[in-house]
Design a protein around this motif. Structure first.
Motif, PDB file in Angstrom:
ATOM      1  N   ARG A 111      -2.115  -1.296  -8.157  1.00 11.84           N
ATOM      2  CA  ARG A 111      -0.801  -1.678  -8.166  1.00 11.84           C
ATOM      3  C   ARG A 111      -0.274  -2.279  -6.878  1.00 11.84           C
ATOM      4  O   ARG A 111      -0.387  -1.574  -5.600  1.00 11.84           O
ATOM      5  N   GLY A 112       0.418  -3.308  -6.810  1.00  7.53           N
ATOM      6  CA  GLY A 112       0.976  -4.244  -5.442  1.00  7.53           C
ATOM      7  C   GLY A 112       0.041  -4.600  -4.829  1.00  7.53           C
ATOM      8  O   GLY A 112      -0.057  -5.198  -3.538  1.00  7.53           O
ATOM      9  N   SER A 143     -11.256  -7.434  -9.100  1.00 14.31           N
ATOM     10  CA  SER A 143     -10.332  -8.405  -9.522  1.00 14.31           C
ATOM     11  C   SER A 143      -9.096  -7.708  -9.307  1.00 14.31           C
ATOM     12  O   SER A 143      -8.132  -8.513  -9.202  1.00 14.31           O
ATOM     13  N   LYS A 144      -8.940  -6.403  -9.885  1.00 11.29           N
ATOM     14  CA  LYS A 144      -7.596  -6.010  -9.745  1.00 11.29           C
ATOM     15  C   LYS A 144      -7.596  -4.376  -9.517  1.00 11.29           C
ATOM     16  O   LYS A 144      -6.857  -3.528  -9.896  1.00 11.29           O
ATOM     17  N   TRP A 145      -8.759  -4.063  -8.788  1.00 10.56           N
ATOM     18  CA  TRP A 145      -9.124  -2.761  -8.284  1.00 10.56           C
ATOM     19  C   TRP A 145      -9.005  -1.549  -9.208  1.00 10.56           C
ATOM     20  O   TRP A 145      -8.205  -1.020  -9.649  1.00 10.56           O
TER      21      TRP A 145
END
Length: 343
Positions: free
Chosen positions: A208-209, A331-333
């Motif tokens: 997130r973020g 890619s998005k952790w």
């Protein structure tokens, strides 16, 4: 039913063609010895298997080809045939097509029909996500035996005409970092002696973020832009974040299981590259654990790698041995991991 009742019966893997060394890549892309040294030292990956012929540019293996081979080997080692599989799950970041789903192509080739199938679109954590989905469905009692596959084929993104001297570091690293391959395991809720129990599975988004650490584009006919690279990697962000996330995964698994560091006999660490894996393992500080690493020989095969590691672990573990697997999706952790015990 507790997750301790879910057992791994067998594993199989598939790698396309002979290993391709750094010298062969350097010759193909007309790079000098300095570049080859940079790959050996900075990346630490010495060979990889590619589903593309470097001379002709011909695609030699599809993801379905690799997944089918790995699955057949896992089924054979487990003494099973297609009729005994109750569900299938495939994890990949590089399906052969958007439709039909590659999992269904593989199922058709294996002669599997009339069962639920799932395809998860994910990077390095996808293999663990696939284990999690299969484990949950087996635990519910609706199915008894699952075939779980993980694999990636980057051949479609391999630009043999690229001028590597003009690539940014975020693009250049992908030429040497990745390889192609597939792996498969058979899970069951049936009683089975002398097998490995899947004690825990961790799968948690933590992005997130945070901007992506890797982007893999999918070009359609209407949205192709010559200036937009197919694959980019923020290697600095990965280098900074993955060791920290790996340590968090390790702590969470140990705390959840009530295990101490000395209780771990085998460590299946993240397989980004040879150099990165060595750094991560040193930071995890598991003095009694034998490291199971293959990335220096196979390259980063994405969703195949945890299953390649599992294949080796299953062959080496003896009764009472415990193992931890750790994977980080950049890619998005995503933090992912699993715990095994030979029973």
């Amino acid at each position: 039913m507790d997750t301790t009742d879910i057992r791994i019966l067998s594993a199989g893997s598939a790698l396309p063609g002979p290993p391709v060394g750094n010298a062969a890549l350097a010759r193909r892309f007309h790079m000098d010895a300095t570049w080859e040294t940079w790959v050996n030292v900075f990346i630490g990956t010495h060979t990889r298997h590619l589903a593309v012929d470097l001379d002709s540019g011909e695609i030699t293996s599809s993801l379905a080809d690799l997944g089918e081979t790995a699955a057949r080997r896992a089924l054979e080692r487990g003494g099973l045939d297609a009729a005994e599989i109750d569900l299938m799950v495939l994890a990949t970041a590089t399906p052969d097509a958007l439709m039909p789903a590659t999992v269904n192509v593989i199922a058709d080739r294996l002669g599997i029909d009339g069962v639920p199938t799932y395809q998860l679109q994910s990077g390095c954590a996808g293999a663990v996500q696939a284990l999690d989905v299969a484990r949950s469905l087996l635990t519910s009692g609706d199915a008894r035996t699952a075939l779980v596959i993980g694999g990636d084929s980057c051949a479609k993104h391999f630009d043999l005409g690229a001028d590597l001297t003009r690539l940014s570091p975020a693009e250049l690293v992908n030429v040497v970092l990745f390889g192609d391959g597939a792996g498969a395991v058979v899970l069951t809720s049936r009683p089975a002696r002398d097998t490995v129990a899947l004690r825990r599975v961790l799968n948690r988004l933590t992005g997130r973020g945070r901007p992506p650490g890797q982007v893999v584009e999918w070009y359609g006919r209407a949205d192709r832009h010559p200036g937009r690279p197919a694959v980019t990697e923020d290697y600095k962000a990965v280098e900074e974040s993955v060791p920290l996330l790996a340590a968090e995964i390790l702590k969470e698994l140990l705390d959840d299981l009530g295990w101490s560091a000395v209780d771990v006999d085998y460590l299946l660490p993240p397989q980004l590259s040879g150099t990165m894996t060595a750094r991560i393992v040193a930071g995890l500080n598991l003095p009694a654990a034998e490291e199971i690493t293959c990335v220096r020989q196979t390259g980063n095969t994405g969703n195949a790698l945890p299953f390649l590691q599992l294949e080796r672990a299953l062959a080496e573990m003896t009764t009472g041995d415990r193992a931890l697997g750790i994977a980080v999706e950049s890619s998005k952790w995503i933090k992912a991991g699993f715990a095994l015990e030979k029973v």
